[in-house]
Each structure stands twice: as structure tokens, then as C-alpha cells.
Scaffold this motif. Structure first.
Motif, PDB file in Angstrom:
ATOM      1  N   THR A  44       0.728  -0.748  -0.007  1.00  0.00           N
ATOM      2  CA  THR A  44       0.317  -0.450   0.391  1.00  0.00           C
ATOM      3  C   THR A  44       0.347   1.593   0.331  1.00  0.00           C
ATOM      4  OG1 THR A  44       0.073   0.576   2.585  1.00  0.00           O
ATOM      5  CG2 THR A  44      -1.550  -1.116   1.591  1.00  0.00           C
ATOM      6  N   GLY A  45       0.292   3.008  -0.124  1.00  0.00           N
ATOM      7  CA  GLY A  45       0.663   3.434  -0.028  1.00  0.00           C
ATOM      8  C   GLY A  45       1.631   3.992   1.143  1.00  0.00           C
ATOM      9  N   THR A  46       0.985   3.349   2.500  1.00  0.00           N
ATOM     10  CA  THR A  46       1.579   3.675   3.118  1.00  0.00           C
ATOM     11  C   THR A  46       2.730   3.415   3.463  1.00  0.00           C
ATOM     12  OG1 THR A  46      -0.401   3.736   4.421  1.00  0.00           O
ATOM     13  CG2 THR A  46       1.053   2.991   6.367  1.00  0.00           C
ATOM     14  N   GLU A  47       2.435   2.238   3.034  1.00  0.00           N
ATOM     15  CA  GLU A  47       3.990   0.909   3.441  1.00  0.00           C
ATOM     16  C   GLU A  47       5.208   1.503   2.128  1.00  0.00           C
ATOM     17  OE1 GLU A  47       2.043  -3.689   3.650  1.00  0.00           O
ATOM     18  OE2 GLU A  47       2.303  -2.763   2.163  1.00  0.00           O
ATOM     19  N   LEU A  48       4.497   2.059   1.540  1.00  0.00           N
ATOM     20  CA  LEU A  48       5.676   2.608   0.040  1.00  0.00           C
ATOM     21  C   LEU A  48       6.712   3.563  -0.003  1.00  0.00           C
ATOM     22  CD1 LEU A  48       4.055   0.939  -3.199  1.00  0.00           C
ATOM     23  CD2 LEU A  48       6.173  -0.033  -1.445  1.00  0.00           C
ATOM     24  N   PHE A  49       5.303   4.783   0.227  1.00  0.00           N
ATOM     25  CA  PHE A  49       5.921   6.073   0.692  1.00  0.00           C
ATOM     26  C   PHE A  49       6.512   6.671   1.793  1.00  0.00           C
ATOM     27  CE2 PHE A  49       1.425   6.824  -1.531  1.00  0.00           C
ATOM     28  CZ  PHE A  49       2.574   5.946  -3.007  1.00  0.00           C
ATOM     29  N   ASN A  50       7.989   7.415   1.056  1.00  0.00           N
ATOM     30  CA  ASN A  50       8.972   7.983   1.650  1.00  0.00           C
ATOM     31  C   ASN A  50       8.763   9.835   1.881  1.00  0.00           C
ATOM     32  OD1 ASN A  50      11.317   9.136   3.405  1.00  0.00           O
ATOM     33  ND2 ASN A  50      12.857   8.433   1.262  1.00  0.00           N
ATOM     34  N   ILE A 174       0.831  23.319  -9.084  1.00  0.00           N
ATOM     35  CA  ILE A 174      -1.355  23.427  -8.400  1.00  0.00           C
ATOM     36  C   ILE A 174      -0.987  22.134  -8.474  1.00  0.00           C
ATOM     37  CG2 ILE A 174      -3.866  23.611  -9.041  1.00  0.00           C
ATOM     38  CD1 ILE A 174      -2.623  27.195  -9.621  1.00  0.00           C
ATOM     39  N   ILE A 175      -1.255  21.827  -9.566  1.00  0.00           N
ATOM     40  CA  ILE A 175      -1.506  19.979  -9.824  1.00  0.00           C
ATOM     41  C   ILE A 175      -0.544  19.087  -8.993  1.00  0.00           C
ATOM     42  CG2 ILE A 175      -1.380  18.085 -11.548  1.00  0.00           C
ATOM     43  CD1 ILE A 175      -2.448  19.916 -13.776  1.00  0.00           C
ATOM     44  N   TRP A 176       0.311  19.724  -8.467  1.00  0.00           N
ATOM     45  CA  TRP A 176       1.253  18.630  -7.646  1.00  0.00           C
ATOM     46  C   TRP A 176       0.884  19.021  -6.159  1.00  0.00           C
ATOM     47  CZ3 TRP A 176       4.298  14.820  -7.625  1.00  0.00           C
ATOM     48  CH2 TRP A 176       4.908  14.389  -6.142  1.00  0.00           C
ATOM     49  N   VAL A 177       0.216  20.202  -5.676  1.00  0.00           N
ATOM     50  CA  VAL A 177      -0.688  20.201  -4.241  1.00  0.00           C
ATOM     51  C   VAL A 177      -1.645  19.345  -4.283  1.00  0.00           C
ATOM     52  CG1 VAL A 177      -1.693  22.073  -3.220  1.00  0.00           C
ATOM     53  CG2 VAL A 177       0.094  22.713  -3.949  1.00  0.00           C
ATOM     54  N   TRP A 178      -2.628  19.771  -5.399  1.00  0.00           N
ATOM     55  CA  TRP A 178      -3.479  18.141  -5.483  1.00  0.00           C
ATOM     56  C   TRP A 178      -2.629  17.054  -5.015  1.00  0.00           C
ATOM     57  CZ3 TRP A 178      -6.424  20.317 -10.552  1.00  0.00           C
ATOM     58  CH2 TRP A 178      -6.813  21.872  -9.595  1.00  0.00           C
ATOM     59  N   LEU A 179      -1.397  16.668  -6.145  1.00  0.00           N
ATOM     60  CA  LEU A 179      -1.641  15.088  -5.764  1.00  0.00           C
ATOM     61  C   LEU A 179      -0.584  14.684  -4.646  1.00  0.00           C
ATOM     62  CD1 LEU A 179       0.591  14.019  -8.788  1.00  0.00           C
ATOM     63  CD2 LEU A 179       0.825  13.053  -6.713  1.00  0.00           C
ATOM     64  N   PHE A 180      -0.128  15.382  -4.022  1.00  0.00           N
ATOM     65  CA  PHE A 180       0.732  15.425  -2.885  1.00  0.00           C
ATOM     66  C   PHE A 180      -0.159  15.441  -1.626  1.00  0.00           C
ATOM     67  CE2 PHE A 180       1.955  17.560   1.451  1.00  0.00           C
ATOM     68  CZ  PHE A 180       3.288  16.776   1.310  1.00  0.00           C
ATOM     69  N   THR A 181      -1.826  16.410  -1.807  1.00  0.00           N
ATOM     70  CA  THR A 181      -2.966  15.875  -0.840  1.00  0.00           C
ATOM     71  C   THR A 181      -3.535  14.521  -1.183  1.00  0.00           C
ATOM     72  OG1 THR A 181      -2.808  18.022  -0.538  1.00  0.00           O
ATOM     73  CG2 THR A 181      -4.870  16.876   0.437  1.00  0.00           C
ATOM     74  N   ALA A 182      -3.715  14.271  -2.300  1.00  0.00           N
ATOM     75  CA  ALA A 182      -4.651  12.533  -2.532  1.00  0.00           C
ATOM     76  C   ALA A 182      -4.088  11.837  -2.724  1.00  0.00           C
ATOM     77  CB  ALA A 182      -5.253  13.098  -3.922  1.00  0.00           C
ATOM     78  N   VAL A 183      -2.380  11.693  -2.673  1.00  0.00           N
ATOM     79  CA  VAL A 183      -1.503  10.362  -3.081  1.00  0.00           C
ATOM     80  C   VAL A 183      -1.165  10.308  -1.369  1.00  0.00           C
ATOM     81  CG1 VAL A 183       0.032   9.681  -3.907  1.00  0.00           C
ATOM     82  CG2 VAL A 183      -1.599  10.547  -4.835  1.00  0.00           C
ATOM     83  N   TYR A 184      -0.197  11.449  -1.605  1.00  0.00           N
ATOM     84  CA  TYR A 184       1.004  11.346  -0.054  1.00  0.00           C
ATOM     85  C   TYR A 184       0.398  11.156   1.315  1.00  0.00           C
ATOM     86  CZ  TYR A 184       3.850  10.511  -3.755  1.00  0.00           C
ATOM     87  OH  TYR A 184       4.664  10.382  -5.372  1.00  0.00           O
ATOM     88  N   LEU A 185      -0.606  12.388   1.071  1.00  0.00           N
ATOM     89  CA  LEU A 185      -1.181  12.426   2.865  1.00  0.00           C
ATOM     90  C   LEU A 185      -2.412  11.791   3.181  1.00  0.00           C
ATOM     91  CD1 LEU A 185      -0.733  16.859   2.815  1.00  0.00           C
ATOM     92  CD2 LEU A 185       0.989  15.179   4.097  1.00  0.00           C
ATOM     93  N   ILE A 186      -3.764  11.988   2.074  1.00  0.00           N
ATOM     94  CA  ILE A 186      -4.684  11.328   2.758  1.00  0.00           C
ATOM     95  C   ILE A 186      -4.066   9.901   2.260  1.00  0.00           C
ATOM     96  CG2 ILE A 186      -6.991  10.463   1.986  1.00  0.00           C
ATOM     97  CD1 ILE A 186      -6.937  14.265   0.996  1.00  0.00           C
ATOM     98  N   GLY A 187      -3.769   9.433   1.196  1.00  0.00           N
ATOM     99  CA  GLY A 187      -3.933   8.130   0.723  1.00  0.00           C
ATOM    100  C   GLY A 187      -2.823   7.061   1.842  1.00  0.00           C
ATOM    101  N   VAL A 188      -1.675   7.984   2.722  1.00  0.00           N
ATOM    102  CA  VAL A 188      -1.913   7.019   3.599  1.00  0.00           C
ATOM    103  C   VAL A 188      -2.171   6.796   4.651  1.00  0.00           C
ATOM    104  CG1 VAL A 188       1.090   7.017   2.491  1.00  0.00           C
ATOM    105  CG2 VAL A 188      -0.087   9.058   4.675  1.00  0.00           C
ATOM    106  N   GLN A 189      -3.041   7.898   4.803  1.00  0.00           N
ATOM    107  CA  GLN A 189      -4.091   7.336   6.746  1.00  0.00           C
ATOM    108  C   GLN A 189      -5.372   6.602   5.775  1.00  0.00           C
ATOM    109  OE1 GLN A 189      -4.960  11.638   7.283  1.00  0.00           O
ATOM    110  NE2 GLN A 189      -2.899  12.551   7.111  1.00  0.00           N
TER     111      GLN A 189
END
Length: 190
Positions: A44-50, A174-189
Motif C-alpha cells: 500500500t502507499g503507507t508501506e511504499l511512500f517515503n 497546483i496539480i502537484w499540491v492536489w497530487l501530494f494531498t490526495a496521494v501522499y497525505l490522504i492516501g497514507v492515512q
């Protein structure tokens, strides 16, 4: 009255292009949102993302937006030296972002987290990879524009192209901010 100035027509056309790009990213975001839990028993993203590495990537891209804005101000003032300095800073920060993103992909692939492993990974690589391709295109475009400034100076056509580049670069942020939020913040929670 007559036709609109070329700067207005070019700007309007470029906004249409940016909006079509945002529609494309929206579709990829939607696919990612639907497939985020479809890991097929894989990582999962939690396991993969640094997270610290992603924070550095994000900082590079956001600071590059600032330096791009400073470059735009230098272009408006027709200050060639400042234009080159801020363009070089934008390029280096964008290249650092891209290097970190490619390193992240390489690490994931080395651990077996390849796009074919699950729908989640396929959607992840498509979304983040599409953004990376856009950043690569932006870096090439910036290099071409600095060559045009060197050869043609600050002609109105060059200034128009630099304005379009700046719009493109800021849209990527702007797209990265959305991506960062959806993938790397919300996605790991979740």
C-alpha cells in the motif's frame, strides 16, 4: 474595434490548453481515487511512500514556482541577467524534483512494486508519472526559451512564450499540491 491583440489571443488559447490538461489530470485523479485500495494483496502507499523524501520533492517544486515568478518579473523589466539567474534556479529545482521522483520510482520498482502488481500501483504510476512527464516537458521548454532570449532578446513573441511557460509551470505546481494531498497525505492515512 478590430481583432484582439496577439498577446490576448495567445493567452486565451493557452488557458484553454491548460484547462484541457487539468481535465486530463482530473480523470487520472478519479481513476486513482477509485483504485487506491485495489492493492491485490500487494504493498500500500503507507508501506511504499517515503514522507521525508516527498516533502523535499514538494519543497523543490514549490520553491521553483517562486523562482519562476521572479523570472517573469525579470522578463517584464527586461533584465536579461536576472532572467537567466531565476530561470537557472527554476531549472535546477525542477530537475531536482524530477531526480527525486525518478529515484522514488526506481526504489519502488526494485522492491517489486511495479505498475503490473496491482491496480493501485498502476494508477499511482500513471498519475505521478504523468506529472513527471509534464515537468520534463517544462524543463525542455525552459531551456529552449532561454536560448530564444539569448538569440532574440525580449521581443514580444518571446515574452508571450515566457508568459505561457510561467502559466504552465504554475499549473504544474497546483496539480502537484492536489497530487501530494490526495496521494501522499490522504492516501497514507486511509
Amino acid at each position: 474595434m478590430g481583432p484582439a491583440p496577439k498577446r490576448i489571443v495567445a493567452g486565451f488559447g493557452f488557458w484553454i490548453f491548460l484547462l484541457s490538461d487539468i481535465v486530463m489530470f482530473s480523470a487520472i485523479f478519479a481513476a486513482y481515487a477509485v483504485l487506491t485500495h485495489a492493492t491485490a494483496g500487494g504493498p500500500t502507499g503507507t508501506e511504499l511512500f517515503n514522507q521525508p523524501g516527498i516533502a523535499i520533492e514538494t519543497t523543490c517544486l514549490l520553491v521553483s514556482s517562486y523562482t519562476c515568478g521572479m523570472m517573469s518579473l525579470a522578463v517584464g523589466a527586461q533584465r536579461r541577467g536576472q532572467t537567466y539567474i531565476f530561470a537557472a534556479m527554476t531549472f535546477v529545482l525542477g530537475a531536482a524534483f524530477l531526480f527525486l521522483e525518478i529515484s522514488e520510482f526506481a526504489g519502488m520498482i526494485a522492491s517489486g512494486a511495479v505498475p503490473q502488481r496491482s491496480a493501485f500501483l498502476s494508477a499511482f504510476f500513471t498519475l505521478v508519472g504523468s506529472h513527471g512527464v509534464h515537468v520534463t516537458a517544462g524543463l525542455i521548454w525552459l531551456g529552449v526559451m532561454m536560448a530564444q532570449v539569448a538569440v532574440r532578446g525580449f521581443r514580444s513573441s518571446v515574452q508571450r512564450r515566457l508568459m505561457c511557460f510561467a502559466l504552465f509551470w504554475h499549473a504544474l505546481d497546483i496539480i502537484w499540491v492536489w497530487l501530494f494531498t490526495a496521494v501522499y497525505l490522504i492516501g497514507v492515512q486511509s
